[in-house]
Design an enzyme around this catalytic site. Structure first.
Site, PDB file in Angstrom:
ATOM      1  N   ASP A   1       0.815  -1.210   0.000  1.00  0.00           N
ATOM      2  CA  ASP A   1       0.000   0.000   0.000  1.00  0.00           C
ATOM      3  C   ASP A   1       0.852   1.266   0.000  1.00  0.00           C
ATOM      4  O   ASP A   1       1.906   1.316   0.618  1.00  0.00           O
ATOM      5  CB  ASP A   1      -0.876   0.033   1.263  1.00  0.00           C
TER       6      ASP A   1
ATOM      7  N   ASP B   1      -5.977  -0.338  10.493  1.00  0.00           N
ATOM      8  CA  ASP B   1      -6.609  -0.785   9.250  1.00  0.00           C
ATOM      9  C   ASP B   1      -8.099  -0.483   9.184  1.00  0.00           C
ATOM     10  O   ASP B   1      -8.700  -0.573   8.113  1.00  0.00           O
ATOM     11  CB  ASP B   1      -6.399  -2.298   9.057  1.00  0.00           C
TER      12      ASP B   1
END
Length: 436
Positions: free
Chosen positions: A121, A319
């Site tokens: 990411d 997250d």
């Protein structure tokens, strides 16, 4: 590259079973390299990141057999270490951040481990220092080829040692833990991450013959053993996906049951959603979310605005902050989202603002959300997914919005969510995958 076409504004209804935990299984799959014996892993999610790691293991010479849809056996009895120095590995390994965790097991068992600079990411800097400082403390020699962005560690023998990690890194703890189990003597890892993923890895390693104590605490004590054997391991349900499904239910004002969530491993997740005013019921090991037309954010007892911030376990997982932010856009009240760990993870909020959400990005780490209380719905739009968690957050926003939205770069979502459009369709979502 594929896109999702989402017709929002529809109520959903039904039952969802969460997939296996991505962040756990990436550790577990690397651990199969520690033994020449067969290891069976169950509840493996069929997602891009996990499949990439399975491919890398196959290229390393691990014998892989798919036993059923989500179960595999692995046997690393003929590991091809030459692959580690190949051009192919430099490409394969750099596309997956989780590949860093093959280094610890390879170093422990074969005396050397290499890895290209991993990808993943684009959510900010994600240091590898903790990993390599741990290996060096165990007696490994470190080298780095700057021209090729290629890391290596080598050691004739690892020696147990006491170490204090500079940060409670989950992948760093996992990597050092896997290296330590075959080291000579006793290793103590202080400021270890204690997430359920690390607890699961520790239990698996103990089942293989390792001697790890302090599981669930931030002080892991490892007595080195000569070798490890095979085992069978079942991966926990994915807590991040569970939080995502809660977000889907709330933003679409739908009734949803999430099955077999392993409540004892959810930590702060139910409490944080409840602070946003969301009703959750524990029914056995399931989460039941009734349809809610409104939910009000709780202030602190002195009346000040609620802050939701990430922290190492047992704090709230980073997250899920993107999901919480999206859910807050239709709450009644105001909340401050504080993303401490990654400085680029909140940069998707401009898409939500385009959809009509009231979000003020205070700085790279903080955003204030002023909820609309469903008095005005989000507007459909065209957007691009920047990372896994922002991608699913934008998808949840699109399911809530009136009109038809397009989300590009959905490979980012596929990296972390198994068969997401079929599962959404099963509960009534209007979603279509378009191959561009």
């Amino acid at each position: 590259m594929a896109s999702f076409k989402i017709e929002g504004g529809h109520k959903l209804n039904g039952t969802i079973t969460p997939q296996g935990a991505k962040n756990e299984v990436l550790q577990i799959l690397c651990a199969v390299l520690l033994t020449p014996e067969k290891v069976v892993v169950k509840n493996v999610p069929d997602i891009i990141d996990v499949n990439k790691l399975i491919f890398i293991l196959g290229e390393l010479g691990v014998k892989i057999e798919k036993l059923s849809r989500n179960s595999y056996s692995f046997q690393a009895d003929e590991v091809n270490l030459g692959y580690l120095e190949s051009a192919e590995f430099k490409t394969d390994g750099s596309s997956l951040r989780g590949s860093i965790m093959i280094v610890g097991p390879l170093l422990a068992r074969f005396g050397k481990g290499y890895i290209p600079r991993p990808g993943g990411d684009k959510i900010g800097r994600r240091r590898l220092d903790t990993h390599f400082e741990g290996f060096i403390r165990l007696g490994a020699t470190f080298r780095y080829n700057k021209d090729e962005s290629f890391y290596g560690v080598e050691a004739a023998e690892l020696q147990g040692v006491e170490m204090l990690l500079d940060e409670a890194s989950v992948t760093g703890t996992a990597n050092i833990l896997m290296a330590s189990v075959l080291a000579k003597g006793t290793t103590k890892i202080y400021n270890a991450a204690c997430e359920p993923y690390i607890q699961q890895l520790s239990k698996m390693l103990n089942n293989m013959g390792a001697k790890i104590s302090g599981i669930g605490s931030n002080l892991l004590v490892i007595e080195g053993v000569v070798s490890l054997g095979g085992c069978e391991h079942t991966v926990l349900p994915d807590m991040i996906e569970i939080g995502s499904w809660i977000g889907v239910a709330v933003m679409t004002r739908s009734e949803l049951t999430i099955k077999n969530v392993s409540w004892e491993n959810l930590g702060q997740i139910p409490a944080v959603f409840r602070k946003l005013g969301i009703k959750l019921e524990k029914i056995g090991d399931d989460i039941y979310i009734p349809a809610q037309n409104s939910y009000e954010i709780q202030n602190y007892i002195d009346g000040s605005v609620l802050t939701v911030a990430d922290a190492p376990w047992p704090g709230f997982t980073p997250d899920l902050l993107s999901i919480v932010l999206v859910v807050a856009t239709q709450a009644k009240g105001t909340v401050l989202i504080h993303q401490k760990m990654f400085e680029s993870r909140l940069f998707f909020v401009d898409k939500l603002i385009d959809m009509g959400a009231k979000v003020i990005l205070c700085d790279p780490h903080r955003a204030t959300v002023i909820g609309l209380d469903f008095e005005s719905s989000l507007n459909a739009t065209k957007m691009t997914s920047p990372d896994i968690r922002a991608g699913i957050s934008l998808l949840i926003a699109a399911l809530s919005a009136k009109g038809t939205s397009i989300i590009n770069n959905i490979e980012q979502i596929d990296r972390g969510y198994e068969n997401i459009e079929a599962r959404l369709k099963s509960i009534g979502a209007k979603i279509e995958r378009i191959e561009n």
